[in-house]
Design an enzyme around this catalytic site. Structure first.
Site, PDB file in Angstrom:
ATOM      1  N   HIS A  65       4.014 -22.394 -36.284  1.00 58.10           N
ATOM      2  CA  HIS A  65       4.009 -23.527 -35.352  1.00 58.10           C
ATOM      3  C   HIS A  65       2.763 -23.537 -34.475  1.00 58.10           C
ATOM      4  O   HIS A  65       2.715 -24.259 -33.483  1.00 58.10           O
ATOM      5  CB  HIS A  65       5.272 -23.498 -34.484  1.00 58.10           C
TER       6      HIS A  65
ATOM      7  N   TRP B 277      -3.899  -1.718  -1.309  1.00 56.63           N
ATOM      8  CA  TRP B 277      -4.050  -2.729  -2.350  1.00 56.63           C
ATOM      9  C   TRP B 277      -4.268  -4.047  -1.634  1.00 56.63           C
ATOM     10  O   TRP B 277      -3.359  -4.577  -0.990  1.00 56.63           O
ATOM     11  CB  TRP B 277      -2.804  -2.776  -3.229  1.00 56.63           C
TER      12      TRP B 277
ATOM     13  N   CYS C 202       0.800  -1.204   0.000  1.00 52.24           N
ATOM     14  CA  CYS C 202       0.000   0.000   0.000  1.00 52.24           C
ATOM     15  C   CYS C 202       0.835   1.256   0.000  1.00 52.24           C
ATOM     16  O   CYS C 202       2.058   1.191   0.027  1.00 52.24           O
ATOM     17  CB  CYS C 202      -0.864   0.004   1.255  1.00 52.24           C
TER      18      CYS C 202
ATOM     19  N   ASN D 135       1.882  -1.465   5.486  1.00 48.72           N
ATOM     20  CA  ASN D 135       2.118  -1.978   4.135  1.00 48.72           C
ATOM     21  C   ASN D 135       2.946  -3.232   4.283  1.00 48.72           C
ATOM     22  O   ASN D 135       4.020  -3.184   4.882  1.00 48.72           O
ATOM     23  CB  ASN D 135       2.891  -0.914   3.334  1.00 48.72           C
ATOM     24  N   GLY D 136       2.449  -4.357   3.773  1.00 49.74           N
ATOM     25  CA  GLY D 136       3.229  -5.590   3.858  1.00 49.74           C
ATOM     26  C   GLY D 136       2.398  -6.742   4.375  1.00 49.74           C
ATOM     27  O   GLY D 136       1.167  -6.708   4.321  1.00 49.74           O
TER      28      GLY D 136
ATOM     29  N   LYS E 280       0.628  -4.373 -22.745  1.00 49.44           N
ATOM     30  CA  LYS E 280       0.014  -3.061 -22.501  1.00 49.44           C
ATOM     31  C   LYS E 280      -1.463  -3.073 -22.868  1.00 49.44           C
ATOM     32  O   LYS E 280      -2.297  -2.501 -22.167  1.00 49.44           O
ATOM     33  CB  LYS E 280       0.732  -1.974 -23.316  1.00 49.44           C
TER      34      LYS E 280
ATOM     35  N   LYS F  30       0.989  -0.493  -8.810  1.00 49.63           N
ATOM     36  CA  LYS F  30       2.267  -0.088  -9.400  1.00 49.63           C
ATOM     37  C   LYS F  30       3.426  -0.897  -8.851  1.00 49.63           C
ATOM     38  O   LYS F  30       4.299  -1.312  -9.597  1.00 49.63           O
ATOM     39  CB  LYS F  30       2.475   1.405  -9.138  1.00 49.63           C
TER      40      LYS F  30
ATOM     41  N   ARG G 244       0.021   3.000  -5.775  1.00 46.97           N
ATOM     42  CA  ARG G 244       0.448   1.804  -5.051  1.00 46.97           C
ATOM     43  C   ARG G 244      -0.735   0.902  -4.674  1.00 46.97           C
ATOM     44  O   ARG G 244      -0.527  -0.209  -4.178  1.00 46.97           O
ATOM     45  CB  ARG G 244       1.199   2.199  -3.777  1.00 46.97           C
TER      46      ARG G 244
ATOM     47  N   GLU H  11      -3.450  -5.069 -20.214  1.00 48.54           N
ATOM     48  CA  GLU H  11      -3.611  -4.470 -18.894  1.00 48.54           C
ATOM     49  C   GLU H  11      -4.416  -3.182 -18.926  1.00 48.54           C
ATOM     50  O   GLU H  11      -5.041  -2.831 -17.945  1.00 48.54           O
ATOM     51  CB  GLU H  11      -2.261  -4.270 -18.199  1.00 48.54           C
TER      52      GLU H  11
ATOM     53  N   GLU I  26       5.604  -6.648 -25.348  1.00 49.04           N
ATOM     54  CA  GLU I  26       5.262  -5.413 -24.630  1.00 49.04           C
ATOM     55  C   GLU I  26       3.951  -4.828 -25.172  1.00 49.04           C
ATOM     56  O   GLU I  26       3.088  -4.402 -24.402  1.00 49.04           O
ATOM     57  CB  GLU I  26       6.423  -4.413 -24.775  1.00 49.04           C
TER      58      GLU I  26
END
Ligand code: F6R
Length: 623
Positions: free
Chosen positions: A515, A83, A4, A109-110, A496, A618, A33, A499, A492
């Protein structure tokens, strides 16, 4: 059990609305975050209780709540944006969590790994829990310590000694109205030094608007901030000296600067990110200067393998670098997702150079992989954007990408800076190991120096990419093809789009097409193809041109990213976007940009929250 954003503030003078203003402003900056819930606790003149507001959902919900039910003035405050990992994103699970009958508030946070045992112990003493979080355990332990007569900082030391896992904790006690305390283990915490006021944050962006003087808290340290002082100790209470440093960018770097989204702004900062990452890197002898730490040149001269560990976009920077470093240095380079690396018993030893690439420097998968490599005796060089982050601190040496703060969840300018930094490392190794003559090294550096202006040109001519994205707004699938360094760029592009726009997007190595993936091709499917330069290895260009023809013959809408002057591209493409001429290995710095612009625009027309896509955060600080 969150990962967080955390802010703390304390100021001198009579109670005011400044603590609330500083903390809410900091939370806005830290929302990248996590944005599952947000909350704030204000220390008011009432010594028995704190004023608290917290709400599930984004920070706007909390702001609305405060607008409807204003909080009182205060002397200090702490705030949190969450989060969620365990414990659903509800009001009850939102931080701060209260203890001691509302006199103590704590944010976290954690993950506290031994929380179940601690909770049982506390329940045994009659404590009732009101949330599903691990954090609440720390709050009640803290209340116990404070009740036994300890000041808040000493109580925090006692609590931290009992916790296992990863945590940054901040706490306030209504009876100590001019104190905020914090501690950290495996999770970041930075102190901001002001005049008659001090700050705490997960990241300097939390307080950069107010001060650029910061100091980092080390592992297992406790900090007590008051308006006049910042006192750092270890968990036994012995004082620790920490030298402040000046943050080199200012508040405007963390604002949108006239763009609609942070991501758009950050895409446009690509040229600066590359230029800043290159600036002043070479010493008088033309040797690369690492920013921090050292891996002895004798060690680098004898390594026989490089393993790049990273996740997501950062791993694509590693894949690009593999092509370049193997070509320049003739050392085998493996690129592995950090989470896979650690659990496969990799062959790593003192002659393996491990390169950890991370924007945030806090990606737990990469931290754990790095530690594993270090345990095997491997030297680790980190390519990191966030100064003082865990990966930067723990690596043997650091090469910072100087991309500035990246706020949008999707990484853009950091990718360009990561490729640039990895290339610098490759050029340095080629020089050190005698794989290239000094004039060849100088030529490579000149090629890199020319790239920021070329990235700018791509941006200046990107309107047609946006137009096409708008045209394709209803598509359900987009495929991406690339070969050689174009392959990671295809990956990439797909990542993008997934997401940001939540549509099915896949990137393939163009050679793999026949293939299997070619079965996905049907009438009208858009396929974005990164075409190698015809001036590079001729066969590479020809093979991808054949791929374009193959998918076109099956009805695909071919969208080709080609080098300026490539006449053949236009013959087989439904759309061509040209990028300036550049050496093959430098091309990803250009071809990645239309990928970012395309995904941003497509997600925007679909009405997505581009800066904060669903389910993501993030910094991924849990494994
Ligand atoms: C994608 C993206 C992620 C990150 C990944 C690693 O747009 O941003 O894939 O690249 O989570 O994060 P860092 O670089 O902070 O280690």
């Amino acid at each position: 059990m969150p990962m967080c954003g955390i802010v703390g503030y304390v100021g001198a003078g009579s109670p005011s609305d400044r603590p609330q203003g500083v903390v809410m402003g900091g939370l806005e900056r830290l929302e990248y975050r996590g944005y599952d819930s947000a909350g704030i606790a204000i220390v008011t003149p009432d010594e028995t209780r704190l004023a608290v507001a917290k709400k599930a959902g984004k920070l706007v919900n909390l702001a609305k709540e405060i607008a409807e039910r204003p909080l009182p003035v205060g002397t200090a405050a702490i705030g949190h944006t969450r989060w969620a990992t365990h414990g659903s994103p509800t009001d009850a699970n939102a931080h701060p969590h209260l203890a001691a009958g509302g006199r103590i508030a704590i944010i976290h946070n954690g993950i506290i790994e031994n929380y179940a045992a601690l909770r049982d112990e506390l329940r045994g003493k009659g404590v009732e829990f009101v949330s599903e979080t691990d954090t609440e355990v720390a709050g009640h332990l803290l209340a116990d310590e404070v009740d036994s007569g300890k000041p808040l900082a000493e109580a925090m030391r006692a609590v931290a000694r009992r916790l296992e896992g990863a945590f940054t904790l901040l706490a306030v006690d209504a009876r100590e109205p001019h104190v905020v305390v914090g501690t950290r283990r495996n999770s970041p915490l930075v102190v901001g030094l002001g005049e008659n006021e001090n700050f705490l944050g997960s990241d300097v962006v939390a307080f950069i608007e107010h001060t650029r003087t910061a100091l980092e808290l080390g592992q297992d340290e406790v900090v007590e901030i008051t308006p006049e002082a910042v006192v750092v100790t270890d968990l036994d209470g012995s004082p620790v000296e920490r030298a402040p440093y000046e943050v080199t960018w200012d508040a405007s770097a963390a604002q949108k600067g006239g763009f609609d989204t942070f991501m758009e702004k950050e895409i446009h900062e690509g040229p600066t990110a590359v230029a800043d990452t290159l600036r002043g890197r070479m010493d008088a002898n033309g040797r690369l200067q690492l920013d921090e730490g050292i891996v002895a040149p004798e060690v680098l001269a004898t390594i026989d393998k490089i393993i790049v560990i990273a996740c997501g976009t950062a791993s694509y920077a590693g894949l690009v670098a593999k092509y370049a470093i193997e070509h320049w240095c003739r050392i085998p380079v493996e690129v592995e997702y950090s989470h896979e690396f650690r659990y496969r018993d990799p062959v790593v030893g003192p002659r393996t150079l491990v390169v950890a690439i991370s924007q945030s420097g806090e990606t737990m998968d990469t931290i754990m992989a790095m530690r594993h490599a270090q345990q095997q005796g491997a030297p680790v060089v980190a390519i990191v954007n966030v100064q003082g982050s865990t990966i930067a601190r723990e690596a043997d040496a650091v090469l910072y990408t100087r991309a500035g703060p990246e706020i949008a969840v999707a990484s853009t300018k950091a990718l360009l800076a990561q490729i640039t930094a990895a290339y610098l490392l490759g050029i340095y190794l080629a020089d050190l190991r005698g794989n290239k003559f000094p004039d060849e090294i100088a030529a490579l550096l000149r090629e890199l120096d020319a790239m920021p202006a070329k990235v700018q040109l791509v941006l200046d001519t990107s309107e047609p990419v946006r137009e096409l994205a708008r045209e394709l707004a209803d598509t359900k699938i987009v495929l991406f093809l690339g070969r050689h360094v174009g392959y990671p760029v295809a990956l990439e592009g797909a990542l993008k789009l997934k997401e940001l726009a939540y549509i099915h997007a896949e990137g393939f190595a163009a050679g793999e097409l026949k293939h299997g993936p070619i079965a996905l091709v049907e009438e009208g499917v858009p396929i974005i193809i990164v075409l190698p330069s015809p001036r590079g290895r001729e066969s590479l260009h020809a093979k991808v041109v054949s791929n374009i023809q193959e998918v076109r013959a099956r009805g695909a809408r071919t969208i080709v990213i080609a080098e300026e002057g490539d006449e053949q591209a236009a013959q087989y493409a439904s759309h061509v976007f040209y990028v300036p001429e550049a050496p093959t290995l430098m091309m990803p710095l250009l071809t990645a940009v239309p990928m970012h612009v395309f995904a941003h625009e497509l997600a925007t027309v679909q009405g997505r929250d581009v800066d904060q896509p669903r389910n993501l955060a993030k910094s991924v600080t849990v494994e």
